[in-house]
Design a protein around this motif. Sequence first.
Motif, short mmCIF file in Angstrom:
data_model
loop_
_atom_site.label_atom_id
_atom_site.label_comp_id
_atom_site.label_asym_id
_atom_site.label_seq_id
_atom_site.Cartn_x
_atom_site.Cartn_y
_atom_site.Cartn_z
N GLY A 18 45.90 40.78 63.24
CA GLY A 18 47.08 39.99 62.92
C GLY A 18 47.36 39.88 61.43
N ARG A 19 46.52 40.47 60.61
CA ARG A 19 46.73 40.38 59.15
C ARG A 19 47.08 41.76 58.61
N ALA A 20 48.20 41.87 57.98
CA ALA A 20 48.68 43.15 57.48
C ALA A 20 47.93 43.56 56.23
N THR A 21 47.87 44.85 56.01
CA THR A 21 47.28 45.38 54.79
C THR A 21 48.37 45.49 53.74
N THR A 22 48.09 45.04 52.54
CA THR A 22 49.01 45.18 51.42
C THR A 22 48.57 46.38 50.59
N VAL A 23 49.51 47.26 50.30
CA VAL A 23 49.23 48.46 49.51
C VAL A 23 49.38 48.11 48.03
N TYR A 24 48.35 48.46 47.25
CA TYR A 24 48.33 48.17 45.82
C TYR A 24 48.13 49.43 45.00
N VAL A 25 48.70 49.42 43.81
CA VAL A 25 48.25 50.28 42.72
C VAL A 25 47.82 49.31 41.62
N ILE A 26 46.73 49.65 40.95
CA ILE A 26 46.20 48.78 39.91
C ILE A 26 46.26 49.50 38.58
N ASP A 27 46.90 48.88 37.61
CA ASP A 27 47.00 49.41 36.26
C ASP A 27 46.16 48.52 35.36
N SER A 28 45.21 49.10 34.65
CA SER A 28 44.21 48.34 33.91
C SER A 28 44.04 48.91 32.51
N ASP A 29 43.29 48.17 31.68
CA ASP A 29 42.94 48.72 30.37
C ASP A 29 41.43 48.93 30.24
N GLY A 30 40.72 48.84 31.36
CA GLY A 30 39.30 49.14 31.35
C GLY A 30 38.40 48.05 30.81
N ALA A 31 38.93 46.85 30.62
CA ALA A 31 38.10 45.74 30.15
C ALA A 31 37.19 45.27 31.28
N PHE A 32 36.13 44.54 30.92
CA PHE A 32 35.16 44.06 31.91
C PHE A 32 35.84 43.24 33.00
N ASP A 33 36.73 42.34 32.61
CA ASP A 33 37.38 41.48 33.60
C ASP A 33 38.24 42.30 34.55
N ASP A 34 38.86 43.35 34.04
CA ASP A 34 39.67 44.22 34.90
C ASP A 34 38.80 44.93 35.93
N LEU A 35 37.66 45.45 35.50
CA LEU A 35 36.79 46.16 36.43
C LEU A 35 36.25 45.22 37.50
N LYS A 36 35.98 43.97 37.13
CA LYS A 36 35.56 42.99 38.14
C LYS A 36 36.70 42.75 39.13
N ALA A 37 37.91 42.66 38.65
CA ALA A 37 39.06 42.45 39.54
C ALA A 37 39.24 43.65 40.48
N ILE A 38 39.02 44.85 39.96
CA ILE A 38 39.14 46.05 40.80
C ILE A 38 38.08 46.02 41.90
N VAL A 39 36.84 45.69 41.56
CA VAL A 39 35.77 45.59 42.56
C VAL A 39 36.15 44.56 43.61
N TYR A 40 36.66 43.43 43.18
CA TYR A 40 37.08 42.39 44.11
C TYR A 40 38.17 42.91 45.06
N MET A 41 39.17 43.56 44.51
CA MET A 41 40.28 44.05 45.34
C MET A 41 39.80 45.12 46.33
N LEU A 42 38.87 45.97 45.92
CA LEU A 42 38.36 47.02 46.81
C LEU A 42 37.61 46.44 48.00
N GLN A 43 37.08 45.25 47.86
CA GLN A 43 36.29 44.66 48.94
C GLN A 43 37.11 43.76 49.85
#
Length: 190
Positions: free
Chosen positions: A33-58
């Motif tokens: 019952g929960r739809a998948t949202t399609v994302y593209v992620i644009d980052s600058d490679g900072a530590f906080d960005d990579l943590k956000a990417i890991v979070y989104m992938l999971q």
Amino acid sequence: MGSRTIACAASLMFVVGACGADDEPATTAPPPGRATTVYVIDSDGAFDDLKAIVYMLQRPDVEVRALTMSGTGVAHCPQGAENAAAVLARLDVTGIPVAYGRETPLVGHNEAPAQWRASADTLGDMTLPKPGELSDLAAPDLLIDTIRSSPTKVTVLALGPLTNIAEAMHRNRTLLDNVEMIYVMGGAVD
């Protein structure tokens, strides 16, 4: 290395280190019952960005279709893109293209502090697996191709400078027709 850099590197190592081969896959089907949202992620490679990417992938309700790195933010390119690809390899995530953009902003000449950039390039000397191949496309072109070819509207998560997104929008004026939402993590230094 400053205390902030050490704390960021330790946080990223914890997040990436917690995702071993024995853990649940990085991406799973969304709950019923929960739809998948399609994302593209644009980052600058900072530590906080990579943590956000890991979070989104999971997240089971998220499908990340592409990662693009800006060379005008914290990490230099192609190093920032290689770091992101190495994080994907560490998580055993395949099929997500990674591309990098230009090293100079479209306007002006603002740049993150040199110490931050050097630390982001090496991820605080963290050891990661060899990254997979980067996309043959430049980041703006990967954004255009991914967004235009999606059968559903795409959500853009912009974690760094908006250089890649601005360049993609300049190259393709109808790009936003297939974008559901753009989330921007805005900020400034000095």
